[in-house]
Design a protein around this motif. Sequence first.
Motif, PDB file in Angstrom:
ATOM      1  N   PRO A  60       0.680  -1.246   0.043  1.00 14.49           N
ATOM      2  CA  PRO A  60       0.048  -0.057  -0.031  1.00 14.49           C
ATOM      3  C   PRO A  60       0.832   1.109  -0.065  1.00 14.49           C
ATOM      4  N   PHE A  61       1.766   1.239  -0.889  1.00 13.63           N
ATOM      5  CA  PHE A  61       2.597   2.358  -0.844  1.00 13.63           C
ATOM      6  C   PHE A  61       2.003   3.557  -2.051  1.00 13.63           C
ATOM      7  N   GLU A  62       2.077   4.705  -1.648  1.00 14.22           N
ATOM      8  CA  GLU A  62       1.463   5.681  -2.744  1.00 14.22           C
ATOM      9  C   GLU A  62       2.563   6.385  -3.619  1.00 14.22           C
ATOM     10  N   MET A  63       3.719   6.271  -3.177  1.00 15.85           N
ATOM     11  CA  MET A  63       4.696   6.896  -4.051  1.00 15.85           C
ATOM     12  C   MET A  63       6.185   6.240  -3.563  1.00 15.85           C
ATOM     13  N   LEU A  64       6.954   6.190  -4.546  1.00 14.73           N
ATOM     14  CA  LEU A  64       8.116   5.584  -4.407  1.00 14.73           C
ATOM     15  C   LEU A  64       9.350   6.542  -4.816  1.00 14.73           C
ATOM     16  N   LEU A  65      10.431   6.782  -3.953  1.00 15.20           N
ATOM     17  CA  LEU A  65      11.481   7.562  -4.278  1.00 15.20           C
ATOM     18  C   LEU A  65      12.641   6.691  -4.419  1.00 15.20           C
ATOM     19  N   ALA A  66      12.891   6.195  -5.431  1.00 18.65           N
ATOM     20  CA  ALA A  66      13.930   5.240  -6.005  1.00 18.65           C
ATOM     21  C   ALA A  66      15.558   5.959  -5.904  1.00 18.65           C
ATOM     22  N   GLY A  85       6.939   9.347 -13.636  1.00 13.62           N
ATOM     23  CA  GLY A  85       7.805   9.770 -12.510  1.00 13.62           C
ATOM     24  C   GLY A  85       8.585  10.796 -12.854  1.00 13.62           C
ATOM     25  N   VAL A  86       9.568  11.500 -11.989  1.00 14.19           N
ATOM     26  CA  VAL A  86      10.368  12.576 -12.458  1.00 14.19           C
ATOM     27  C   VAL A  86      11.923  12.440 -11.722  1.00 14.19           C
ATOM     28  N   THR A  87      12.830  12.654 -12.003  1.00 12.18           N
ATOM     29  CA  THR A  87      14.285  12.388 -11.448  1.00 12.18           C
ATOM     30  C   THR A  87      14.327  13.818 -10.532  1.00 12.18           C
ATOM     31  N   TYR A  88      14.698  13.514  -9.120  1.00 17.10           N
ATOM     32  CA  TYR A  88      14.293  14.434  -8.022  1.00 17.10           C
ATOM     33  C   TYR A  88      15.992  14.894  -7.573  1.00 17.10           C
ATOM     34  N   ARG A 208      14.993   8.735  -9.031  1.00 14.83           N
ATOM     35  CA  ARG A 208      13.737   9.049  -9.619  1.00 14.83           C
ATOM     36  C   ARG A 208      12.560   8.754  -8.767  1.00 14.83           C
ATOM     37  N   MET A 209      11.553   9.437  -8.749  1.00 17.04           N
ATOM     38  CA  MET A 209      10.355   9.329  -7.945  1.00 17.04           C
ATOM     39  C   MET A 209       9.032   9.205  -8.846  1.00 17.04           C
ATOM     40  N   VAL A 210       8.160   8.368  -8.264  1.00 19.15           N
ATOM     41  CA  VAL A 210       6.921   8.125  -9.023  1.00 19.15           C
ATOM     42  C   VAL A 210       5.680   7.944  -8.230  1.00 19.15           C
ATOM     43  N   LEU A 211       4.696   8.128  -8.348  1.00 22.57           N
ATOM     44  CA  LEU A 211       3.365   7.928  -7.774  1.00 22.57           C
ATOM     45  C   LEU A 211       2.762   6.510  -8.315  1.00 22.57           C
ATOM     46  N   THR A 212       2.478   5.867  -7.258  1.00 20.32           N
ATOM     47  CA  THR A 212       1.565   4.524  -7.803  1.00 20.32           C
ATOM     48  C   THR A 212       0.162   4.901  -8.067  1.00 20.32           C
ATOM     49  N   ALA A 221       0.316  15.673  -3.145  1.00 19.56           N
ATOM     50  CA  ALA A 221       0.879  17.106  -2.528  1.00 19.56           C
ATOM     51  C   ALA A 221       2.389  16.977  -2.271  1.00 19.56           C
ATOM     52  N   PHE A 222       2.906  15.888  -1.658  1.00 22.04           N
ATOM     53  CA  PHE A 222       4.146  15.575  -1.368  1.00 22.04           C
ATOM     54  C   PHE A 222       5.023  15.346  -2.512  1.00 22.04           C
ATOM     55  N   TYR A 223       4.638  14.757  -3.611  1.00 18.97           N
ATOM     56  CA  TYR A 223       5.148  14.737  -4.707  1.00 18.97           C
ATOM     57  C   TYR A 223       5.485  15.998  -5.318  1.00 18.97           C
ATOM     58  N   ALA A 224       4.702  16.971  -5.383  1.00 22.80           N
ATOM     59  CA  ALA A 224       4.850  18.321  -5.628  1.00 22.80           C
ATOM     60  C   ALA A 224       5.877  18.992  -5.205  1.00 22.80           C
ATOM     61  N   GLU A 225       5.730  18.947  -3.496  1.00 26.35           N
ATOM     62  CA  GLU A 225       6.646  19.530  -2.597  1.00 26.35           C
ATOM     63  C   GLU A 225       8.044  18.790  -2.760  1.00 26.35           C
ATOM     64  N   MET A 226       8.116  17.829  -3.359  1.00 29.90           N
ATOM     65  CA  MET A 226       9.638  17.262  -3.520  1.00 29.90           C
ATOM     66  C   MET A 226      10.204  17.958  -4.922  1.00 29.90           C
ATOM     67  N   GLN A 227       9.746  18.856  -5.462  1.00 24.37           N
ATOM     68  CA  GLN A 227      10.103  19.430  -6.687  1.00 24.37           C
ATOM     69  C   GLN A 227      10.259  20.995  -6.366  1.00 24.37           C
ATOM     70  N   THR A 228      10.052  21.556  -5.357  1.00 25.55           N
ATOM     71  CA  THR A 228       9.946  23.038  -4.936  1.00 25.55           C
ATOM     72  C   THR A 228      11.570  23.319  -4.775  1.00 25.55           C
ATOM     73  N   PRO A 229      11.733  24.568  -5.214  1.00 22.01           N
ATOM     74  CA  PRO A 229      13.035  25.047  -5.038  1.00 22.01           C
ATOM     75  C   PRO A 229      13.671  24.700  -3.769  1.00 22.01           C
ATOM     76  N   GLY A 230      12.802  24.775  -2.574  1.00 20.50           N
ATOM     77  CA  GLY A 230      13.226  24.699  -1.241  1.00 20.50           C
ATOM     78  C   GLY A 230      13.713  23.406  -0.881  1.00 20.50           C
ATOM     79  N   VAL A 231      12.996  22.272  -1.325  1.00 21.04           N
ATOM     80  CA  VAL A 231      13.281  20.776  -1.219  1.00 21.04           C
ATOM     81  C   VAL A 231      14.763  20.449  -2.064  1.00 21.04           C
ATOM     82  N   ARG A 232      14.660  21.112  -3.213  1.00 22.17           N
ATOM     83  CA  ARG A 232      15.807  20.750  -4.073  1.00 22.17           C
ATOM     84  C   ARG A 232      17.055  21.472  -3.035  1.00 22.17           C
ATOM     85  N   GLU A 233      17.017  22.444  -2.857  1.00 21.54           N
ATOM     86  CA  GLU A 233      18.203  23.090  -2.074  1.00 21.54           C
ATOM     87  C   GLU A 233      18.526  22.294  -1.039  1.00 21.54           C
ATOM     88  N   ALA A 234      17.636  21.915  -0.529  1.00 25.34           N
ATOM     89  CA  ALA A 234      17.667  20.973   1.064  1.00 25.34           C
ATOM     90  C   ALA A 234      18.567  19.856   0.565  1.00 25.34           C
TER      91      ALA A 234
END
Length: 243
Positions: A60-66, A85-88, A208-212, A221-234
Amino acid sequence: WLACQRWRLARCATRIAAAANLRGALDPIAKAFPARTNHELSVTYGSTGNLMRQVGMGAPFEMLLAADESYVQELVKAGVTDGEGVTYAVGRLALIVRKGLGITADSDLKGIAEALAAGKITRFAIASPEHAPYGARGREVLEKVGLWEKISARIALGENVAQAAQIVATGAAEAGLVAVPMAKTPEMAKVVDAVTIPAALHRPLMQRMVLTRKAGEAARAFYAEMQTPGVREALKTAGFDMP
């Protein structure tokens, strides 16, 4: 969701699967997320190969960050994802060496070769190459510098790259190859010397991360959060390269 409605809970935890190399960087991001969005997250860390198999079998995972995009691509082909998915982030390897052993930590592993010849290395830690991308790339590095055949009998395998780091941190191995963010933690810096391995010594770690297909509002929402400038900088600060 139905269970949460039945028990009238205000928030339900959304299950996220994440590669073990992300723990230090992802934990603060995930912990801050509920306060901003009113969505609870439950993050499970492990080797990407094992997590991929669980997702493929209906966990029951809704998202995978590989830790490597090839695993996501397999899930896409299997039809269990929502999109490609998208490369994060782009992962980097680090050589870590226990302090005080007289073993040099250098990016071309010459110090490891010398220590091996002098009998100073009894165990060398990497993650399992079979299901952990950082382990597979670690083996590539050792092969590239001509050390694999000499050191293979002394390899200590971690189930994932976090376990490989712990093997060195606890003194069960003199050195190892782990993810850069793990080598940079204050706790690790107290007991090891570390150096980043040149990217040219192994295939890229395109994380790469992807939604299931189970993904709900919180996961999206978390998938979008992972692509924000703040998260990328972190993530960059933690030791990842940006795609």
